[in-house]
Design an enzyme around this catalytic site. Sequence first.
Site, PDB file in Angstrom:
ATOM      1  N   HIS A 102       0.851  -1.192   0.000  1.00  0.00           N
ATOM      2  CA  HIS A 102       0.000   0.000   0.000  1.00  0.00           C
ATOM      3  C   HIS A 102       0.885   1.240   0.000  1.00  0.00           C
ATOM      4  CE1 HIS A 102      -3.047  -2.872   1.076  1.00  0.00           C
ATOM      5  NE2 HIS A 102      -2.418  -3.166   2.182  1.00  0.00           N
ATOM      6  N   GLU A 120      -1.056  -0.520   8.346  1.00  0.00           N
ATOM      7  CA  GLU A 120      -1.979  -1.477   8.935  1.00  0.00           C
ATOM      8  C   GLU A 120      -1.331  -2.358   9.982  1.00  0.00           C
ATOM      9  OE1 GLU A 120      -3.358  -3.240   5.282  1.00  0.00           O
ATOM     10  OE2 GLU A 120      -1.962  -4.884   5.407  1.00  0.00           O
ATOM     11  N   HIS A 178       3.649  -7.279   1.642  1.00  0.00           N
ATOM     12  CA  HIS A 178       3.096  -8.286   2.552  1.00  0.00           C
ATOM     13  C   HIS A 178       2.088  -9.186   1.843  1.00  0.00           C
ATOM     14  CE1 HIS A 178       0.450  -4.741   2.841  1.00  0.00           C
ATOM     15  NE2 HIS A 178      -0.540  -5.592   2.982  1.00  0.00           N
ATOM     16  N   ARG A 198      -1.262  -4.745  -6.143  1.00  0.00           N
ATOM     17  CA  ARG A 198      -1.016  -6.181  -6.150  1.00  0.00           C
ATOM     18  C   ARG A 198       0.190  -6.432  -7.045  1.00  0.00           C
ATOM     19  NH1 ARG A 198      -6.220  -7.837  -8.056  1.00  0.00           N
ATOM     20  NH2 ARG A 198      -7.167  -7.571  -6.030  1.00  0.00           N
TER      21      ARG A 198
END
Length: 355
Positions: A102, A120, A178, A198
């Site tokens: 991200h 996150e 991740h 992605r």
Amino acid sequence: MLYPLKLQPVYKEPIWGGRRLKEKFGKDIPSDHTGESWEVACHPNGTSTIANGTLKGKSLKEVIETYGIDLLGSRIGEEGIKKFPLLVKLIDASDKLSVQVHPGDEYAFKHENGELGKTEMWYVIHAEPETQLVYGVKPGVTKEQFRQGILNGNLEELLNFVDVQTGDVFFMPATTLHAIGKGLLIAEIQQNSDTTYRVYDWNRVDSSGNPRQLHIEKALDVTDLSDVTGKEKVEGISIHKGDHIRTYLAACKYFAAEKLQIKVVSHEMINGEKFDILMVVDGEGKIQYHDGQETFKSGDSFLIPANMGDYAITGNCTVIKSYVPDIAKDITEPLKKHGISDTDLRKIGGLYQIL
Ligand code: ZN
């Protein structure tokens, strides 16, 4: 005065989802590939609904528009009322997720129509035996090797895989590569953003036989390739008080998270500056406040309004509490009073980046 708002989630059905949100938490999932339950969400792609009391049936968005600072707190301000700061989810990975990254705030704002970045945190509610996840790349991987790995389909060799056990905690600053591994059930706390780049999808196809879209150039722009080995898991700092244990898991400028392991009762203070999000990951109990009480069971999530006043959580349960912190007031000062050193504070995910 407002009351503890129990939230009805929004479900998402990606190709890697499963049935455990129903099996473990009794959730009314829409299909056998339900991967995400957006428990506390106020985003164009999903907004949770109030499930209890006089506001039942209203969306979180409507309630925020009506109550503003009384609900979210003075600390959150007009900015946070326009754009709710957090997104809290349950994730059931019955297959592994794509390898993804991200962007940070600045990049997302510029390239994604004013979106936020996404830092996150994951709390592992359950891990099947021998589960792994991806956290960053192996030491020494260059940008060119990373690019070639993506283009040649052998990225797996460059990824840093980490063994995962139930109860583990991971903190991912925006730009950390991740992938959630197959078999993990996770509580996720993050900035309120739905921007994912992605980079690798394990050569999978969706139900129509098509591979999901990759976002290679943007991912190459933002991915942090620095060495993270040995620093993947968050240890946290536990404070034992009475019958309960409060573990400070993460604290960054966007959110803080504490794990409350309660046998009888934990007293929580709330003073008009911020709201709390409570996600019950195990057990059952009650939220007791001046006007009454709300019962809960595992899998339930609540938003505690900033103007509700102090409350108590009673029962035999584990609750993840998250909020927008004032780092000094909520985290470092109280912990230093408990004799926690600056060095030990670095065991809290995200805090080392701002201390
Ligand atoms: Zn992610």
